[in-house]
Design a protein around this motif. Structure first.
Motif, PDB file in Angstrom:
ATOM      1  N   SER A 136     -49.329  58.492 -34.245  1.00 50.99           N
ATOM      2  CA  SER A 136     -50.686  58.041 -33.974  1.00 50.99           C
ATOM      3  C   SER A 136     -51.679  59.182 -34.222  1.00 50.99           C
ATOM      4  N   LYS A 137     -52.769  58.864 -34.910  1.00 48.31           N
ATOM      5  CA  LYS A 137     -53.796  59.881 -35.145  1.00 48.31           C
ATOM      6  C   LYS A 137     -54.402  60.361 -33.831  1.00 48.31           C
ATOM      7  N   ARG A 138     -54.456  59.471 -32.858  1.00 47.78           N
ATOM      8  CA  ARG A 138     -54.986  59.868 -31.549  1.00 47.78           C
ATOM      9  C   ARG A 138     -54.128  60.952 -30.919  1.00 47.78           C
ATOM     10  N   GLY A 140     -52.461  63.197 -32.589  1.00 44.98           N
ATOM     11  CA  GLY A 140     -52.810  64.425 -33.292  1.00 44.98           C
ATOM     12  C   GLY A 140     -54.098  65.034 -32.772  1.00 44.98           C
ATOM     13  N   ASP A 141     -55.092  64.167 -32.495  1.00 48.60           N
ATOM     14  CA  ASP A 141     -56.347  64.661 -31.931  1.00 48.60           C
ATOM     15  C   ASP A 141     -56.127  65.229 -30.532  1.00 48.60           C
ATOM     16  N   TRP A 142     -55.288  64.560 -29.749  1.00 48.52           N
ATOM     17  CA  TRP A 142     -55.018  65.018 -28.388  1.00 48.52           C
ATOM     18  C   TRP A 142     -54.293  66.361 -28.399  1.00 48.52           C
ATOM     19  N   LEU A 143     -53.383  66.543 -29.349  1.00 48.84           N
ATOM     20  CA  LEU A 143     -52.667  67.809 -29.485  1.00 48.84           C
ATOM     21  C   LEU A 143     -53.528  68.901 -30.110  1.00 48.84           C
ATOM     22  N   ASP A 144     -54.725  68.501 -30.622  1.00 47.68           N
ATOM     23  CA  ASP A 144     -55.630  69.457 -31.273  1.00 47.68           C
ATOM     24  C   ASP A 144     -54.902  70.185 -32.406  1.00 47.68           C
ATOM     25  N   VAL A 145     -54.211  69.387 -33.226  1.00 49.22           N
ATOM     26  CA  VAL A 145     -53.306  69.950 -34.217  1.00 49.22           C
ATOM     27  C   VAL A 145     -54.019  70.830 -35.239  1.00 49.22           C
ATOM     28  N   ARG A 146     -55.277  70.557 -35.512  1.00 43.75           N
ATOM     29  CA  ARG A 146     -55.993  71.333 -36.533  1.00 43.75           C
ATOM     30  C   ARG A 146     -56.316  72.749 -36.084  1.00 43.75           C
ATOM     31  N   LYS A 147     -56.197  73.036 -34.806  1.00 43.32           N
ATOM     32  CA  LYS A 147     -56.521  74.367 -34.289  1.00 43.32           C
ATOM     33  C   LYS A 147     -55.276  75.161 -33.908  1.00 43.32           C
ATOM     34  N   TRP A 148     -54.125  74.707 -34.298  1.00 39.41           N
ATOM     35  CA  TRP A 148     -52.897  75.398 -33.928  1.00 39.41           C
ATOM     36  C   TRP A 148     -52.870  76.819 -34.499  1.00 39.41           C
ATOM     37  N   ARG A 149     -52.286  77.697 -33.750  1.00 38.01           N
ATOM     38  CA  ARG A 149     -52.110  79.090 -34.188  1.00 38.01           C
ATOM     39  C   ARG A 149     -51.285  79.168 -35.469  1.00 38.01           C
ATOM     40  N   LEU A 150     -50.442  78.184 -35.676  1.00 36.80           N
ATOM     41  CA  LEU A 150     -49.584  78.145 -36.863  1.00 36.80           C
ATOM     42  C   LEU A 150     -50.394  78.198 -38.146  1.00 36.80           C
ATOM     43  N   TRP A 218     -65.715  72.698 -47.271  1.00 40.23           N
ATOM     44  CA  TRP A 218     -66.038  71.361 -47.761  1.00 40.23           C
ATOM     45  C   TRP A 218     -66.086  70.302 -46.662  1.00 40.23           C
ATOM     46  N   GLY A 219     -65.793  70.681 -45.438  1.00 43.28           N
ATOM     47  CA  GLY A 219     -65.830  69.713 -44.355  1.00 43.28           C
ATOM     48  C   GLY A 219     -64.543  68.896 -44.258  1.00 43.28           C
ATOM     49  N   LEU A 220     -64.534  67.990 -43.304  1.00 44.85           N
ATOM     50  CA  LEU A 220     -63.349  67.189 -43.018  1.00 44.85           C
ATOM     51  C   LEU A 220     -63.215  66.037 -44.011  1.00 44.85           C
ATOM     52  N   PHE A 221     -61.977  65.768 -44.445  1.00 48.39           N
ATOM     53  CA  PHE A 221     -61.705  64.621 -45.304  1.00 48.39           C
ATOM     54  C   PHE A 221     -60.278  64.158 -45.072  1.00 48.39           C
ATOM     55  N   ARG A 222     -59.973  62.963 -45.575  1.00 44.80           N
ATOM     56  CA  ARG A 222     -58.633  62.383 -45.439  1.00 44.80           C
ATOM     57  C   ARG A 222     -57.851  62.604 -46.737  1.00 44.80           C
ATOM     58  N   PHE A 232     -40.261  62.564 -46.272  1.00 45.16           N
ATOM     59  CA  PHE A 232     -40.325  63.824 -45.550  1.00 45.16           C
ATOM     60  C   PHE A 232     -40.714  63.515 -44.102  1.00 45.16           C
ATOM     61  N   PRO A 233     -39.760  63.437 -43.180  1.00 46.57           N
ATOM     62  CA  PRO A 233     -40.063  62.970 -41.822  1.00 46.57           C
ATOM     63  C   PRO A 233     -41.206  63.707 -41.140  1.00 46.57           C
ATOM     64  N   LEU A 234     -41.164  65.058 -41.078  1.00 48.90           N
ATOM     65  CA  LEU A 234     -42.197  65.807 -40.377  1.00 48.90           C
ATOM     66  C   LEU A 234     -43.496  65.855 -41.166  1.00 48.90           C
ATOM     67  N   VAL A 235     -43.391  65.949 -42.498  1.00 51.57           N
ATOM     68  CA  VAL A 235     -44.593  65.931 -43.329  1.00 51.57           C
ATOM     69  C   VAL A 235     -45.345  64.621 -43.115  1.00 51.57           C
ATOM     70  N   ARG A 236     -44.592  63.532 -43.021  1.00 50.99           N
ATOM     71  CA  ARG A 236     -45.207  62.226 -42.814  1.00 50.99           C
ATOM     72  C   ARG A 236     -45.964  62.176 -41.484  1.00 50.99           C
ATOM     73  N   THR A 237     -45.435  62.843 -40.475  1.00 56.20           N
ATOM     74  CA  THR A 237     -46.102  62.867 -39.174  1.00 56.20           C
ATOM     75  C   THR A 237     -47.432  63.608 -39.253  1.00 56.20           C
ATOM     76  N   PHE A 238     -47.439  64.764 -39.900  1.00 55.67           N
ATOM     77  CA  PHE A 238     -48.680  65.530 -40.038  1.00 55.67           C
ATOM     78  C   PHE A 238     -49.720  64.750 -40.850  1.00 55.67           C
ATOM     79  N   ILE A 239     -49.252  64.055 -41.879  1.00 56.74           N
ATOM     80  CA  ILE A 239     -50.167  63.261 -42.697  1.00 56.74           C
ATOM     81  C   ILE A 239     -50.802  62.156 -41.867  1.00 56.74           C
ATOM     82  N   ALA A 240     -49.999  61.518 -41.016  1.00 57.61           N
ATOM     83  CA  ALA A 240     -50.533  60.472 -40.137  1.00 57.61           C
ATOM     84  C   ALA A 240     -51.578  61.042 -39.194  1.00 57.61           C
TER      85      ALA A 240
END
Length: 426
Positions: A136-138, A140-150, A218-222, A232-240
């Motif tokens: 769920s994209k929600r 990802g937003d809740w996990l704040d995935v875009r700001k991960w130290r990784l 360039w700002g946020l985009f999909r 790709f199981p994990l890649v698919r999760t990040f894409i979602a």
């Protein structure tokens, strides 16, 4: 409504260098080589093995679990058959039967339990890989995935750099008119075309996932991704989590449609795409006919994205990512493998990185943003436009894009250290 951080106009100082061609602005300067710490490298190596190598360990794990399930199911069946034989064997003494029957029964029960566990593990892994609330994209937003130290570790590892090449005359965008003066690269509807695709699409990925990557550029985009990414199981999760869009024409058109995107969000009608797609990864060295100094972009017969841009009256912003093709190397397989890969639209490629593992080589990624290419049509309704005229407009936009990609490559390859490289449009 737009998030508060998207509404704020951040003043960005213009950075230039005498080493850069005239009209090239530094948006994100390269981090120092020492910025990539030991911890950064550990994070990159570990995440690459887990994510990029996910097809190897995931499907290898499925095969291992299947073989164990098959083994214990066969043992359970043999144990059961042994009990039946003893029951039907009239020559077996009662003492011998009473001693062996409990042992076989216990073995049968134990093997059956083990087979059930391995079977349940297989079913659970397959279900998680195909469906699950974790995509769920929600979430990802809740996990704040875009700001991960990784992601800071990755951007330090690749020396993330962004330039904007406005041309020698520091001129206007291609086909621009006064109606486009309010265009904002960080919020306005647009299609960002990243070239080249690379063996693994790091260029597109780092452009849309880390907040540090898109916030000042360039700002946020999909991202628009191939259906094959589902393998790709994990890649698919990040894409979602990023709100990825399938590369089918209908899905991309829906994402660009005003009717579909009635609710304004930070990435409404904003997509990132690699026009060359999976097929582009085969159009480079070591393919016969290519030199190690050759860069290739599969663009000559790729008109689909330009048709959609024209239909939805959305500009295309060309972005060339220097170094994207050098993160991994691949083994040249027989030609029929390439043909099969294109037919199935999956990447049947044998890649390797450091130590022969799916760990990318440390290669600086330098993004160069070119001039925005606008559709030449200005009328609100293009449904009455003759098909031949529409095709002409599409071809003009396609030619302008190819010329712009060639221009920003030739003007900036020297600054990247690729003076001897040449770009071939395939």
């Amino acid at each position: 409504s737009l998030p508060a951080w998207m509404k704020m106009k951040r003043p960005r100082p213009k950075l230039t260098s005498p080493l850069l061609p005239r009209g090239v602005e530094i948006i994100v300067p390269p981090p120092s080589f020492e910025a990539c710490s030991l911890m950064d490298k550990i994070l990159v190596y570990a995440s690459s093995l887990i994510v990029v190598g996910s097809p190897f360990w995931f499907y290898g794990g499925i095969i291992y679990l299947y073989r164990r399930w098959k083994k214990y199911r066969a043992l359970a069946w043999l144990s059961k058959e042994g009990n039946v034989e003893m029951d039907d064997d009239s020559h077996t003494s009662s003492g011998e039967s009473s001693q062996e029957r409990p042992d076989n029964l216990q073995r049968y029960t134990r093997y059956k339990k083990l087979a059930s566990r391995y079977g349940a593990a297989i079913v659970m892994l397959l279900l998680i890989s195909v469906w699950g609330p974790h995509r769920s994209k929600r979430l990802g937003d809740w996990l704040d995935v875009r700001k991960w130290r990784l992601w800071d570790a990755w951007l330090n590892y690749v020396g993330f750099t962004v330039l904007h090449d406005r041309g020698e005359d520091n001129g206007h965008d291609i086909k621009s008119t006064s109606n486009h003066q309010e265009f904002d690269i960080q919020t306005s509807p647009a299609i960002f075309a990243f070239v080249p695709h690379g063996i693994f699409p790091f260029g597109l990925g780092f452009g849309c996932l880390p907040q540090r990557g898109y916030e000042q550029t360039w700002g946020l985009f999909r991202p628009v991704v191939a259906t094959a990414t589902k393998l790709f199981p994990l890649v698919r999760t990040f894409i979602a989590w990023m709100g990825g869009v399938d590369a089918s024409r209908s899905a991309v058109s829906s994402a660009l449609s005003q009717q579909t995107n009635r609710i304004t969000t930070a990435h409404s009608r904003r997509l990132g795409i690699s026009p060359g797609g999976i097929a582009e990864m085969f159009e480079s060295y070591p393919k016969p006919g290519f030199h190690p100094n050759d860069e290739a972009a599969l663009l000559k017969h790729r008109n689909g994205v330009f048709k959609l841009a024209l239909q939805h009256k959305i500009p295309i912003i060309p972005v060339y990512c220097f170094g994207a093709t050098k993160m991994f190397r691949r083994v040249q397989l027989p030609h029929f493998i390439e043909t099969l890969s294109r037919t199935l639209k999956i990447s049947l490629c044998l890649l390797y990185g450091k130590l022969g593992l799916p760990i990318p080589f440390r290669q600086r990624l330098m993004y160069v943003i070119g001039k925005t290419i606008w559709p030449s049509l200005t009328n609100d309704d293009i449904s009455n436009l003759p098909g031949e005229e529409f095709d002409i407009q599409v071809q003009e936009m396609h030619d302008a894009f190819c010329n712009e990609i060639g221009r920003i490559f030739d003007r900036n390859k020297g600054h990247y250290g690729w003076e001897n490289k040449t770009l071939t449009l395939v």
